[in-house]
Every structure is written in structure tokens, then in C-alpha cells.
Design a protein around this motif. Structure first.
Motif, PDB file in Angstrom:
ATOM      1  N   ARG A 161       0.641  -1.171   0.007  1.00 51.73           N
ATOM      2  CA  ARG A 161       0.023  -0.103  -0.117  1.00 51.73           C
ATOM      3  C   ARG A 161       0.991   1.196  -0.062  1.00 51.73           C
ATOM      4  N   TYR A 162       1.804   1.291   0.698  1.00 50.28           N
ATOM      5  CA  TYR A 162       3.003   2.334   0.712  1.00 50.28           C
ATOM      6  C   TYR A 162       3.459   2.605  -0.462  1.00 50.28           C
ATOM      7  N   ALA A 163       3.934   1.481  -1.185  1.00 48.14           N
ATOM      8  CA  ALA A 163       4.677   1.745  -2.655  1.00 48.14           C
ATOM      9  C   ALA A 163       3.663   2.307  -3.475  1.00 48.14           C
ATOM     10  N   LEU A 164       2.463   1.757  -3.622  1.00 49.17           N
ATOM     11  CA  LEU A 164       1.421   2.281  -4.681  1.00 49.17           C
ATOM     12  C   LEU A 164       1.273   3.710  -4.167  1.00 49.17           C
ATOM     13  N   ALA A 165       0.904   4.195  -3.037  1.00 49.72           N
ATOM     14  CA  ALA A 165       0.421   5.467  -3.012  1.00 49.72           C
ATOM     15  C   ALA A 165       1.672   6.443  -3.034  1.00 49.72           C
ATOM     16  N   ILE A 166       3.180   6.180  -2.708  1.00 51.57           N
ATOM     17  CA  ILE A 166       4.196   6.964  -3.218  1.00 51.57           C
ATOM     18  C   ILE A 166       4.413   7.087  -4.487  1.00 51.57           C
ATOM     19  N   ILE A 167       4.619   5.902  -5.374  1.00 49.06           N
ATOM     20  CA  ILE A 167       4.778   6.106  -6.706  1.00 49.06           C
ATOM     21  C   ILE A 167       3.587   6.705  -7.530  1.00 49.06           C
ATOM     22  N   ASP A 168       2.450   6.466  -7.271  1.00 50.47           N
ATOM     23  CA  ASP A 168       1.313   7.253  -7.660  1.00 50.47           C
ATOM     24  C   ASP A 168       1.410   8.613  -7.841  1.00 50.47           C
ATOM     25  N   GLU A 169       1.864   9.047  -6.531  1.00 49.33           N
ATOM     26  CA  GLU A 169       1.725  10.491  -6.225  1.00 49.33           C
ATOM     27  C   GLU A 169       3.006  11.126  -6.944  1.00 49.33           C
ATOM     28  N   PHE A 170       4.282  10.201  -6.912  1.00 48.23           N
ATOM     29  CA  PHE A 170       5.538  10.875  -7.512  1.00 48.23           C
ATOM     30  C   PHE A 170       5.281  10.796  -9.145  1.00 48.23           C
ATOM     31  N   VAL A 171       4.472  10.014  -9.711  1.00 48.90           N
ATOM     32  CA  VAL A 171       4.537  10.066 -11.197  1.00 48.90           C
ATOM     33  C   VAL A 171       3.313  11.157 -11.509  1.00 48.90           C
ATOM     34  N   ARG A 172       2.605  11.270 -10.693  1.00 48.42           N
ATOM     35  CA  ARG A 172       1.399  12.282 -10.830  1.00 48.42           C
ATOM     36  C   ARG A 172       2.090  13.717 -10.919  1.00 48.42           C
ATOM     37  N   ARG A 173       3.008  13.918  -9.965  1.00 47.34           N
ATOM     38  CA  ARG A 173       3.704  15.078  -9.910  1.00 47.34           C
ATOM     39  C   ARG A 173       4.628  15.488 -10.982  1.00 47.34           C
TER      40      ARG A 173
END
Ligand code: ADE
Length: 245
Positions: free
Chosen positions: A230-242
Motif C-alpha cells: 500500500r505504501y509503494a503504490l501511494a508513493i509512486i502514484d503520487e510521484f508520477v502524478r507530480r
């Protein structure tokens, strides 16, 4: 202008699963005995891969991402054992640099120095790491999981550290040489060295799954299935979105 391809390297299949579910226009390609997934996240071209475990496996995956799939920047998610005081299970570490705790070509070269590179550490890209720090804080707070986020040195080696005394000695010896690490894992320094060779910007984030002590082997699998994904998904999704903005 062709958009930059971002490689997202995960240590564990659990961490990759959520990203794969969100991958737009997915295409699977097999290379070097590994699966690579091409597609888009938030409209950004990405290639997803599993590092596999250990420095050599991670170096092969990284080289393939760059040579065969044209990755122009690389971000890594995984878990690690916390070895600095105050780096607890559930915390997150964004790497500033990597050292190999099992590199020892002494007396030919100083302890921890990578022969012929004249250095012990490979630094992560500063701009990408700042973006990853911001994405980690924002991604986890959206999840309602405001974890403590550290930024510093990570030590890699081909060893799962699962004894408190070993972790203490490892940290003491590295600290003595001026390389006090926050956490240990088994791939990051290899990926950093390959990215250095190809001048590819690299950033890495590791969630702390255990304290590299006598219960590490029990804490690690439990944490991976329950939290890390769950951590990995939340972090990478936000990183790519930014990065897409
Ligand atoms: N990755 C997660 N925990 C670890 C540990 N204790 N040692 C090495 N790699 C790890």
C-alpha cells in the motif's frame, strides 16, 4: 519531443501489483529472463520491473531497463531493515546515497571503496529525491498514514541481516569509516552504481519492515503483505502524478 521514459523498479511483486493494475495500455515484454511491463501511468510513459533480490540481479535488471527499454530515469521502491536508532518499523527512508557494506578489497583499496571508481558512495539525484520525499509525505498522508520520513544513507549487501549483534557491528564499522547508514537492504547500491555508469538520474524509497534484529525474518514477510504494497503504490502514484504536471 518524445517524453522521458521513467523506470519503476520494485523489489517485491506485492509492491508492483497495484501499479500493474493502474498501468494504461500495458504491454509485457520478456528479456534477460525477466518480465518488463511497458505502458503509461497518469499519461507518463513508464516501464515497470522487479529488481529481484541481491546486487547482481538488481544490476542486470537495471542495465536491461536502460539498454533495452531506454529508461531515462529510475525510481526504486522496496523495504529495508532499520539500523540507525530511531528508524522504526513503519518509517520510510528516502535515500540520499548508497554504500556497499560487503565491499572489501582491502588492503588493495580502502574498506568499502568500489575498486577503480575511487569512491565508497553513489549519490542519488538531488532533484528526483526531493520530488520523491514530497511525494512520499503527500502520498502517505492521503492514505491516512503519516509515517516518519527520513532522508540519508542506505547500506546494501548480499545478506539478509537478522541478528541484533550483527546489525550493531555492521553499523559500527560503517560509522567508523564515516558512512553511518539509516537502513540495510540488498539491491540499492548496485542500482545506484549502474545508474552512475550510464548517467541516469536515480531515486529510491524504502519502507522499514524490520529492525535487522533477531525477529527480522518474522517481521519482514508480515510487513510486506500487510503494509509495504500500500505504501509503494501511494508513493509512486503520487510521484508520477507530480512529474506529469
Ligand atoms: N530488507 C528488508 N529487511 C532487510 C534486512 N534485515 N536485511 C537485508 N535486507 C532487508
Amino acid at each position: 519531443m518524445t517524453p522521458v521514459t521513467t523506470a519503476v523498479l520494485s523489489a517485491l511483486a506485492e509492491e508492483q501489483r497495484g501499479l500493474l493494475e493502474r498501468l494504461q495500455r500495458p504491454q509485457r515484454v520478456n528479456r534477460a529472463g525477466r518480465e518488463f511491463w511497458l505502458g503509461e501511468l497518469h499519461g507518463t510513459p513508464v516501464v515497470l520491473a522487479l529488481s529481484r533480490i541481491g546486487k547482481v540481479a538488481a544490476a542486470t535488471t537495471t542495465t536491461t531497463l536502460i539498454e533495452a527499454f531506454g529508461a531515462q530515469r529510475l525510481v526504486f521502491t522496496g523495504v529495508a531493515g532499520g539500523i540507525a536508532p530511531g528508524v522504526q518499523v513503519g518509517d520510510v527512508v528516502v535515500a540520499q546515497a548508497f554504500v556497499q557494506h560487503d565491499m572489501d578489497a582491502s588492503p588493495l583499496f580502502p574498506r568499502y571503496q568500489i575498486p577503480l571508481y575511487g569512491r565508497e558512495r553513489f549519490a542519488c539525484d538531488a532533484v528526483m529525491s526531493e520530488a520523491l520525499l514530497a511525494a512520499t509525505r503527500a502520498g502517505l498522508s492521503h492514505l491516512g498514514l503519516p509515517a516518519t520520513v527520513h532522508h540519508g544513507l542506505i547500506a546494501s549487501g548480499d545478506r539478509f541481516v537478522s541478528a541484533a549483534e550483527e546489525a550493531r557491528q555492521l553499523r559500527a564499522a560503517l560509522s567508523e569509516a564515516g558512512h553511518a547508514p539509516l537502513a540495510v537492504e540488498m539491491e540499492g547500491a548496485a542500482v545506484a552504481q549502474v545508474c552512475h555508469d550510464y548517467a541516469i538520474p536515480y531515486a529510491a524509497v524504502r519502507t522499514i519492515s524490520d529492525r535487522a534484529d533477531d525477529t527480522a525474518h518474522v517481521d519482514f514477510p508480515k510487513f510486506v503483505t500487510e503494509v509495504a504494497s500500500r505504501y509503494a503504490l501511494a508513493i509512486i502514484d503520487e510521484f508520477v502524478r507530480r512529474m506529469t504536471k
